[in-house]
Every structure is written in structure tokens, then in C-alpha cells.
Scaffold this motif. Structure first.
Motif, PDB file in Angstrom:
ATOM      1  N   VAL A 113       0.844  -1.189   0.000  1.00 15.31           N
ATOM      2  CA  VAL A 113       0.000   0.000   0.000  1.00 15.31           C
ATOM      3  C   VAL A 113       0.888   1.251   0.000  1.00 15.31           C
ATOM      4  O   VAL A 113       1.981   1.261   0.578  1.00 15.31           O
ATOM      5  CB  VAL A 113      -0.934  -0.001   1.243  1.00 15.31           C
ATOM      6  CG1 VAL A 113      -1.727   1.285   1.336  1.00 15.31           C
ATOM      7  CG2 VAL A 113      -1.855  -1.211   1.187  1.00 15.31           C
ATOM      8  N   ARG A 114       0.441   2.313  -0.646  1.00 15.63           N
ATOM      9  CA  ARG A 114       1.208   3.551  -0.698  1.00 15.63           C
ATOM     10  C   ARG A 114       1.510   4.053   0.712  1.00 15.63           C
ATOM     11  O   ARG A 114       0.634   3.998   1.589  1.00 15.63           O
ATOM     12  CB  ARG A 114       0.463   4.636  -1.461  1.00 15.63           C
ATOM     13  CG  ARG A 114       0.311   4.387  -2.952  1.00 15.63           C
ATOM     14  CD  ARG A 114      -0.287   5.615  -3.623  1.00 15.63           C
ATOM     15  NE  ARG A 114      -1.503   6.066  -2.958  1.00 15.63           N
ATOM     16  CZ  ARG A 114      -2.116   7.207  -3.233  1.00 15.63           C
ATOM     17  NH1 ARG A 114      -1.620   8.027  -4.141  1.00 15.63           N
ATOM     18  NH2 ARG A 114      -3.228   7.535  -2.601  1.00 15.63           N
ATOM     19  N   PRO A 115       2.728   4.573   0.949  1.00 12.83           N
ATOM     20  CA  PRO A 115       3.094   5.037   2.295  1.00 12.83           C
ATOM     21  C   PRO A 115       2.115   6.050   2.887  1.00 12.83           C
ATOM     22  O   PRO A 115       1.793   5.982   4.085  1.00 12.83           O
ATOM     23  CB  PRO A 115       4.476   5.663   2.088  1.00 12.83           C
ATOM     24  CG  PRO A 115       5.050   4.904   0.941  1.00 12.83           C
ATOM     25  CD  PRO A 115       3.891   4.628   0.032  1.00 12.83           C
ATOM     26  N   THR A 116       1.625   6.989   2.065  1.00 14.27           N
ATOM     27  CA  THR A 116       0.682   7.975   2.595  1.00 14.27           C
ATOM     28  C   THR A 116      -0.608   7.316   3.059  1.00 14.27           C
ATOM     29  O   THR A 116      -1.249   7.776   4.015  1.00 14.27           O
ATOM     30  CB  THR A 116       0.364   9.050   1.546  1.00 14.27           C
ATOM     31  OG1 THR A 116      -0.061   8.416   0.327  1.00 14.27           O
ATOM     32  CG2 THR A 116       1.588   9.915   1.275  1.00 14.27           C
ATOM     33  N   ASP A 117      -1.005   6.239   2.377  1.00 11.93           N
ATOM     34  CA  ASP A 117      -2.217   5.527   2.770  1.00 11.93           C
ATOM     35  C   ASP A 117      -1.985   4.643   3.992  1.00 11.93           C
ATOM     36  O   ASP A 117      -2.902   4.410   4.776  1.00 11.93           O
ATOM     37  CB  ASP A 117      -2.739   4.677   1.610  1.00 11.93           C
ATOM     38  CG  ASP A 117      -3.254   5.518   0.455  1.00 11.93           C
ATOM     39  OD1 ASP A 117      -3.635   6.685   0.703  1.00 11.93           O
ATOM     40  OD2 ASP A 117      -3.266   5.025  -0.688  1.00 11.93           O
ATOM     41  N   VAL A 118      -0.762   4.144   4.136  1.00 12.97           N
ATOM     42  CA  VAL A 118      -0.448   3.298   5.296  1.00 12.97           C
ATOM     43  C   VAL A 118      -0.685   4.066   6.596  1.00 12.97           C
ATOM     44  O   VAL A 118      -1.361   3.581   7.517  1.00 12.97           O
ATOM     45  CB  VAL A 118       1.002   2.792   5.234  1.00 12.97           C
ATOM     46  CG1 VAL A 118       1.426   2.164   6.575  1.00 12.97           C
ATOM     47  CG2 VAL A 118       1.163   1.766   4.123  1.00 12.97           C
ATOM     48  N   VAL A 119      -0.128   5.273   6.694  1.00 13.55           N
ATOM     49  CA  VAL A 119      -0.273   6.028   7.945  1.00 13.55           C
ATOM     50  C   VAL A 119      -1.721   6.469   8.154  1.00 13.55           C
ATOM     51  O   VAL A 119      -2.209   6.530   9.292  1.00 13.55           O
ATOM     52  CB  VAL A 119       0.693   7.227   8.004  1.00 13.55           C
ATOM     53  CG1 VAL A 119       2.126   6.752   8.145  1.00 13.55           C
ATOM     54  CG2 VAL A 119       0.548   8.137   6.789  1.00 13.55           C
ATOM     55  N   GLN A 127      11.039  12.137   4.489  1.00 10.20           N
ATOM     56  CA  GLN A 127       9.692  12.689   4.665  1.00 10.20           C
ATOM     57  C   GLN A 127       9.046  12.089   5.910  1.00 10.20           C
ATOM     58  O   GLN A 127       8.999  10.857   6.049  1.00 10.20           O
ATOM     59  CB  GLN A 127       8.796  12.398   3.444  1.00 10.20           C
ATOM     60  CG  GLN A 127       9.045  13.293   2.261  1.00 10.20           C
ATOM     61  CD  GLN A 127      10.387  13.028   1.606  1.00 10.20           C
ATOM     62  OE1 GLN A 127      10.706  11.887   1.292  1.00 10.20           O
ATOM     63  NE2 GLN A 127      11.168  14.074   1.404  1.00 10.20           N
ATOM     64  N   LEU A 128       8.597  12.963   6.796  1.00 10.16           N
ATOM     65  CA  LEU A 128       7.814  12.519   7.947  1.00 10.16           C
ATOM     66  C   LEU A 128       6.342  12.563   7.528  1.00 10.16           C
ATOM     67  O   LEU A 128       5.812  13.634   7.233  1.00 10.16           O
ATOM     68  CB  LEU A 128       8.081  13.413   9.151  1.00 10.16           C
ATOM     69  CG  LEU A 128       7.690  12.927  10.554  1.00 10.16           C
ATOM     70  CD1 LEU A 128       6.209  13.026  10.801  1.00 10.16           C
ATOM     71  CD2 LEU A 128       8.181  11.505  10.818  1.00 10.16           C
ATOM     72  N   LEU A 129       5.724  11.399   7.477  1.00  9.49           N
ATOM     73  CA  LEU A 129       4.318  11.282   7.087  1.00  9.49           C
ATOM     74  C   LEU A 129       3.468  11.136   8.342  1.00  9.49           C
ATOM     75  O   LEU A 129       3.726  10.262   9.166  1.00  9.49           O
ATOM     76  CB  LEU A 129       4.098  10.069   6.189  1.00  9.49           C
ATOM     77  CG  LEU A 129       4.932   9.993   4.912  1.00  9.49           C
ATOM     78  CD1 LEU A 129       4.593   8.700   4.150  1.00  9.49           C
ATOM     79  CD2 LEU A 129       4.692  11.207   4.029  1.00  9.49           C
ATOM     80  N   GLU A 138      -6.659  12.559   6.242  1.00  9.14           N
ATOM     81  CA  GLU A 138      -5.671  13.237   5.401  1.00  9.14           C
ATOM     82  C   GLU A 138      -4.277  12.926   5.948  1.00  9.14           C
ATOM     83  O   GLU A 138      -4.092  12.799   7.160  1.00  9.14           O
ATOM     84  CB  GLU A 138      -5.901  14.748   5.400  1.00  9.14           C
ATOM     85  CG  GLU A 138      -4.975  15.517   4.455  1.00  9.14           C
ATOM     86  CD  GLU A 138      -5.298  17.002   4.382  1.00  9.14           C
ATOM     87  OE1 GLU A 138      -4.354  17.799   4.294  1.00  9.14           O
ATOM     88  OE2 GLU A 138      -6.494  17.353   4.427  1.00  9.14           O
ATOM     89  N   THR A 139      -3.315  12.820   5.042  1.00 11.04           N
ATOM     90  CA  THR A 139      -1.920  12.609   5.439  1.00 11.04           C
ATOM     91  C   THR A 139      -1.107  13.859   5.136  1.00 11.04           C
ATOM     92  O   THR A 139      -1.168  14.394   4.032  1.00 11.04           O
ATOM     93  CB  THR A 139      -1.312  11.408   4.693  1.00 11.04           C
ATOM     94  OG1 THR A 139      -1.999  10.214   5.090  1.00 11.04           O
ATOM     95  CG2 THR A 139       0.171  11.254   5.021  1.00 11.04           C
ATOM     96  N   ALA A 140      -0.365  14.319   6.133  1.00  5.79           N
ATOM     97  CA  ALA A 140       0.541  15.460   5.968  1.00  5.79           C
ATOM     98  C   ALA A 140       1.961  14.944   5.758  1.00  5.79           C
ATOM     99  O   ALA A 140       2.396  13.995   6.421  1.00  5.79           O
ATOM    100  CB  ALA A 140       0.483  16.361   7.200  1.00  5.79           C
ATOM    101  N   SER A 141       2.680  15.562   4.831  1.00  4.95           N
ATOM    102  CA  SER A 141       4.065  15.180   4.550  1.00  4.95           C
ATOM    103  C   SER A 141       4.974  16.378   4.756  1.00  4.95           C
ATOM    104  O   SER A 141       4.714  17.462   4.209  1.00  4.95           O
ATOM    105  CB  SER A 141       4.196  14.669   3.109  1.00  4.95           C
ATOM    106  OG  SER A 141       5.542  14.384   2.798  1.00  4.95           O
ATOM    107  N   THR A 142       6.012  16.192   5.536  1.00  6.06           N
ATOM    108  CA  THR A 142       6.979  17.263   5.809  1.00  6.06           C
ATOM    109  C   THR A 142       8.386  16.734   5.547  1.00  6.06           C
ATOM    110  O   THR A 142       8.739  15.651   6.026  1.00  6.06           O
ATOM    111  CB  THR A 142       6.869  17.741   7.272  1.00  6.06           C
ATOM    112  OG1 THR A 142       5.540  18.172   7.527  1.00  6.06           O
ATOM    113  CG2 THR A 142       7.821  18.898   7.538  1.00  6.06           C
TER     114      THR A 142
END
Length: 226
Positions: free
Chosen positions: A51-57, A130-132, A151-155
Motif C-alpha cells: 500500500v502507498r506510504p501515505t495511505d499506510v499512515v 519525509q515525515l508522514l 488526510e496525510t501530511a508530509s513534511t
């Protein structure tokens, strides 16, 4: 729900044991009840392979939300009759998050042990990652979830280049063992972060701009939580 209705009442529940997340919210005028969700994160991660990392978190944050909502519903079922509940209980906003560090295509969470933390720091020092942070918001009305949003935030984190002795001294404090990515921005780890590109509050644990957007999606103004 009408965001302009100033008579509405909302309880806020933070589904997290993180003191940093609680601090972010309280400093921003929100004073939540804390309920720690009981979830098997490793089992969930095993089910999310590919699964995409943004979706995992985001999925981890949702699983935590489901656990907290189940606890709240059980409490309400046991403590009050339906009629009393409907008359007296405000809607409840449940906030949950999960953070992981994405580095060279791989996600890492909490190191848990010194050896893992030291190895992780030696990989990322002098590099960017990237901290997700996945966020999930659920609105509980009575015994039903009446609205939800994720929603996923990426920094982007630019790590400093500490030497081996500095890494070992930092890990020996115990701070990085139980935080996502093995570092903090608002603690001792801040010495070893050169720069960030994104929302600082999401790096600390819960992104205020992200939560505000999620509230808007479900028809709640952030000032209604103050």
C-alpha cells in the motif's frame, strides 16, 4: 451540521498516548480527553504490504479511531439510557494520528531499541526524508459515527550530520526510542534537524492546519472546539 450554530457543544477525544500531541492541542486551545487506542500496529502493517506510504499512515490512524470509537460507544451503552443520552450528550470529535518516516522508499516507525535507533540515525544523518503523519477525524453522535475524514501530511526533514558519539549520546537519553522515525523536533532531537519544509506541528505529532481542514470537511469550525 451548521458551522454557524454557536450553541453546539463538542467534546474532543484524542486517541493517543503521545504527550507531544496533547501539548500541541492544549496550546492551541483544545483540551481533549485522552483515550489510548488498543491496536496491533504490526498486524495492521502486515496487512498493508504494497500500500502507498501515505495511505499506510492514514489507515493506521483510522484503525486507532475505530478502537477509540468502539470504547466510547461501549461507555455510552453501559452508562446511560438512550433517552438520557440523546438529551445530554454533545457530539464528540475523535482525533487520531500515526506518523512514520519515509526514507529511500521505506517506512520506519518507532525504533523501540537502542541498536535500531542508532542504526537508523546512521542511515539518515546528513540526508533528507519525509515525515508522514496520517490524521483521522470522526464525529460521534450518540452511538453513531455521523461524519469522518482523513488526510496525510508530509513534511521534509533535513537531518544534520551528527558523529557517532553524538548519535549514541542522543539514543542513550531514551528519547528517540518511542517516537516515529527516532527523532523529535521539540526535544533533544531538535539539535540534529537542520531544516524542515512543511508543517512543524505535524512533525511534533498532530498537524493543526490538517485538523482544521478535516473539521471544515465535516462542517465544524475550529473555534467551536476552543
Amino acid at each position: 451540521m451548521n458551522a454557524a450554530d454557536s450553541t453546539r457543544r463538542f467534546d474532543v477525544v484524542l486517541g493517543s498516548r503521545s504527550p507531544a500531541r496533547l501539548s500541541v492541542l492544549t496550546r492551541a486551545g483544545v483540551h481533549p480527553r485522552v483515550l489510548v487506542p488498543e491496536v496491533d500496529e504490526d498486524a495492521i502493517l502486515n496487512d498493508l504490504t504494497g500500500v502507498r506510504p501515505t495511505d499506510v499512515v492514514a489507515r493506521l490512524a483510522m484503525a486507532k479511531s475505530d478502537a477509540v470509537v468502539a470504547t466510547l460507544i461501549a461507555e455510552r451503552t453501559e452508562s446511560e439510557s438512550a433517552a438520557a443520552r440523546d438529551r445530554s450528550m454533545p457530539d464528540t470529535v475523535v482525533l487520531t494520528c500515526d506518523s512514520m518516516l519515509l526514507f529511500r522508499g521505506s517506512l520506519t516507525g518507532k525504533p523501540h531499541t537502542p541498536d535500531v535507533a542508532i542504526d537508523q540515525w546512521k542511515r539518515v544523518r546528513g540526508q533528507s526524508a519525509q515525515l508522514l503523519t496520517g490524521h483521522h477525524l470522526a464525529v460521534l453522535g450518540g452511538l453513531d459515527v455521523v461524519a469522518s475524514a482523513s488526510e496525510t501530511a508530509s513534511t521534509t526533514i533535513d537531518f544534520a550530520d551528527p558523529d557517532d558519539a553524538e548519535i549514541e549520546s542522543y539514543v542513550a537519553t531514551g528519547e528517540p526510542l518511542e517516537v516515529a522515525g527516532g527523532f523529535t523536533l521539540d526535544g533533544l532531537g531538535g539539535w540534529f534537524v537542520d531544516a524542515i519544509d512543511g508543517d512543524p506541528s505535524s512533525v511534533i505529532g498532530i498537524g493543526l492546519p490538517t485538523v482544521r481542514r478535516l473539521l471544515r470537511r465535516v462542517g465544524i469550525g475550529v473555534a467551536e472546539l476552543w
